[in-house]
Write an enzyme that holds these catalytic residues in place. Structure first.
Site, short mmCIF file in Angstrom:
data_model
loop_
_atom_site.label_atom_id
_atom_site.label_comp_id
_atom_site.label_asym_id
_atom_site.label_seq_id
_atom_site.Cartn_x
_atom_site.Cartn_y
_atom_site.Cartn_z
CG HIS A 154 -2.03 -1.02 1.08
ND1 HIS A 154 -3.33 -0.70 0.74
CD2 HIS A 154 -2.02 -2.37 1.22
CE1 HIS A 154 -4.06 -1.78 0.68
NE2 HIS A 154 -3.29 -2.83 0.97
CG ASP A 348 0.21 9.31 0.98
OD1 ASP A 348 0.09 8.12 1.33
OD2 ASP A 348 -0.41 10.25 1.51
P1 ADQ Z 1 -2.95 6.16 4.96
O1 ADQ Z 1 -1.53 6.57 5.11
O2 ADQ Z 1 -3.69 5.99 6.23
O3 ADQ Z 1 -3.09 4.80 4.10
P2 ADQ Z 1 -4.87 7.59 3.13
O4 ADQ Z 1 -4.81 6.90 1.83
O5 ADQ Z 1 -4.98 9.06 2.99
O6 ADQ Z 1 -3.60 7.35 4.06
O7 ADQ Z 1 -6.15 7.05 3.89
C1 ADQ Z 1 -6.52 7.59 5.12
C2 ADQ Z 1 -8.01 7.37 5.39
O8 ADQ Z 1 -8.25 7.84 6.72
C3 ADQ Z 1 -8.87 8.17 4.44
O9 ADQ Z 1 -9.99 7.42 4.09
C4 ADQ Z 1 -9.25 9.39 5.29
O10 ADQ Z 1 -10.52 9.93 5.01
C5 ADQ Z 1 -9.20 8.88 6.70
N1 ADQ Z 1 -8.79 10.00 7.59
C6 ADQ Z 1 -7.66 10.71 7.52
N2 ADQ Z 1 -7.66 11.69 8.44
C7 ADQ Z 1 -8.82 11.62 9.09
C8 ADQ Z 1 -9.44 12.38 10.14
N3 ADQ Z 1 -8.88 13.47 10.66
N4 ADQ Z 1 -10.63 11.97 10.57
C9 ADQ Z 1 -11.24 10.91 10.01
N5 ADQ Z 1 -10.73 10.20 9.02
C10 ADQ Z 1 -9.54 10.53 8.56
C11 ADQ Z 1 -2.20 3.86 3.42
C12 ADQ Z 1 -1.17 4.49 2.51
C13 ADQ Z 1 -1.85 5.35 1.45
C14 ADQ Z 1 -2.86 4.52 0.68
C15 ADQ Z 1 -3.77 3.76 1.60
C16 ADQ Z 1 -4.66 2.77 0.83
O11 ADQ Z 1 -0.24 5.27 3.25
O12 ADQ Z 1 -0.91 5.94 0.57
O13 ADQ Z 1 -3.65 5.38 -0.16
O14 ADQ Z 1 -3.03 3.04 2.58
O15 ADQ Z 1 -3.91 1.89 0.06
#
Ligand code: ADQ
Length: 443
Positions: A154, A348
């Site tokens: 991921h 990311d």
């Molecule tokens: P993450 O590093 O956790 O995931 P991301 O892809 O942005 O990053 O997903 C985070 C999720 O958490 C999103 O659905 C977002 O809405 C939610 N979130 C973030 N901040 C929040 C808040 N303040 N309150 C509530 N919800 C919040 C890892 C990898 C990424 C990759 C994903 C999926 O690091 O690059 O996209 O896995 O493969």
């Protein structure tokens, strides 16, 4: 159809598949609706128990193991979050290398393999997820597994020369031979891993399968969310000012200091926006027991204070900062009323917030996404304003451009990106991956 066995560090509750809940469960659910599925992983509990915790509901079942306090500390806090996470995000200088942590990581993978092996059927298709479980395929093979085993990473994968900084990185790369297909978020990541594997003579298919979201369902949820009390209350508090929104786990990969600096530069260099914008940065704490996360939090608290101290007026706070988690259904509403989505990770894998922001916009008056060129999502979201997240000046300029952009251009950019997301949906990546895994040659 063969049973699908998913293996990941954490396992979502059996019943968590609404589109707003997001995550792996949703993406898989759509792709394998009528397929039997077993999900294996860590229970989230710390204990010395060796007992397998099982549960099932119709076609879905799960099998979970506990970890001991020491296993969890060395494997999860240590090797996964203290070594692999920074290194895979190109942050070699933040990575710590301790032999005992790497060994604990291997030992936990052995425990996974040992507990999973007796549960497997001959015709299962196995899909292993993320950096916690690199060696698992090889460990199942060592026990005699002949099933198809796929792996998905991921997070990003750095150029081979950088990855080589990891002690015993060759062993990790050789373990990749246990998988029949390896999925990455982008072509760039795939090329890096392919090249690194070639150095140790491992030849396995590695392809890009960008993780998506259910854009239409998220759009519906966001449209509904703006009528929620929490969202109305927030909107009212903006007093008609344009909202810039950042939403990230509090993590040093997300480029938060540079982002806040960029906002400060906007207020300094483009004073016409003062008192006309509000920036909300929501950054729920994660891994807050790891040293670099503590330091980052302190740095950000200070930066927020400095920017607000410099620009706030008696009736305007330029920067609102919260480390408390926001309910996802409320978040969807916040994303919808934002005029600018500010997503500037230094690296990311994908970044789903960028995709959620686009999905949440209203067709009539969409906001603008300012997106890091180093997020996997930049490969798909061509309508975004792309920035180098290391450069606060560039962030300030993009913010100014986004805040002053006319409706016609905003609509044109948004439509293009929403169409891209809608076409892929949440399930394309898992459907494509599982199709390709199914087509690999039998062992
Ligand atoms: P993450 O590093 O956790 O995931 P991301 O892809 O942005 O990053 O997903 C985070 C999720 O958490 C999103 O659905 C977002 O809405 C939610 N979130 C973030 N901040 C929040 C808040 N303040 N309150 C509530 N919800 C919040 C890892 C990898 C990424 C990759 C994903 C999926 O690091 O690059 O996209 O896995 O493969």
């Amino acid at each position: 159809m063969a049973r699908l066995v998913i293996v990941s560090n954490r396992v979502p509750p059996l019943r968590s598949t609404s589109a707003v809940a997001g995550g792996l469960a949703v993406a898989l659910e759509e792709a394998v609706r009528r397929t039997e599925m077993l999900w294996f992983g860590w229970s989230g509990d710390i204990s010395d128990s060796r007992e397998l915790k099982t549960a099932s509901m119709k076609l879905r079942s799960q099998a979970l193991i506990d970890l001991t306090e020491e296993e969890h500390r060395l494997y999860y806090g240590g090797f996964c979050n203290g070594t692999l996470w920074p290194l895979l995000h190109y942050r070699f200088g933040l990575a710590e290398f301790r032999r005992e942590e790497e060994e604990a990581w291997r030992a936990v993978n052995e425990r996974f393999a040992e507990a999973l092996w007796p549960l497997l059927r001959e015709d299962d298709v196995i899909w292993v997820h993320d950096l916690h479980l690199f060696p698992l395929g090889a460990m199942l093979r060592a026990r005699g597994a002949r099933q198809k085993i796929g792996f998905f990473l991921h997070v990003p994968f750095p150029p081979p020369a950088l990855f080589a900084a990891l002690p015993r990185s060759e062993a990790l790369l050789r373990d990749m031979a246990g998988f029949d297909l390896i999925g990455m978020q982008t072509e760039e990541d795939a090329a890096h891993l392919r090249d690194a594997m070639a150095l140790v003579g491992v030849d396995r298919p590695v392809h890009a399968y960008p993780v998506g979201i259910d854009a239409e369902a998220f759009a519906r949820a966001a449209a509904k969310a703006v009528r929620r009390r929490d969202v109305l209350r927030f909107e009212e508090s903006l007093m008609g000012r344009k909202l810039i929104l950042g939403v990230d786990r509090l993590d040093y990969t997300k480029g938060l200091p540079q982002r806040l600096e960029g906002y400060g530069d906007l207020l300094a260099r483009f004073p016409e926006h003062r008192a006309k914008v509000t920036f909300l940065q929501a950054a729920p704490l994660s891994r807050s027991d790891v040293k670099h996360y503590k330091l980052l939090r302190r740095q950000l608290d200070e930066l927020v204070g400095r920017i607000n101290g410099e620009y706030a007026d008696v009736d305007w706070v330029p920067l609102r900062w919260t480390t408390r988690p926001i309910q996802r259904s409320v978040l969807a509403g916040f994303l919808r009323i934002a005029r600018v989505g500010l997503v500037t990770p230094l690296r990311d894998g994908m970044n789903l917030v960028a995709k959620e922001f686009i999905s949440a916009q209203s067709e009539e008056d969409p906001g603008v996404l300012v997106l890091s060129r180093f997020a996997g999502a930049a490969g798909e979201l061509k309508g975004a304003l792309i920035v180098n997240p290391n450069d606060p000046d560039e962030i300030a300029e993009a913010l100014d451009e986004a805040l002053t952009m006319g409706l016609a251009e905003r609509r044109r950019r948004w439509q293009r990106d929403f169409e891209t997301l809608r076409a892929a949906g949440a399930s394309q990546w898992s459907r494509d991956f599982l199709r390709d895994l199914g087509e690999t040659a039998a062992r």
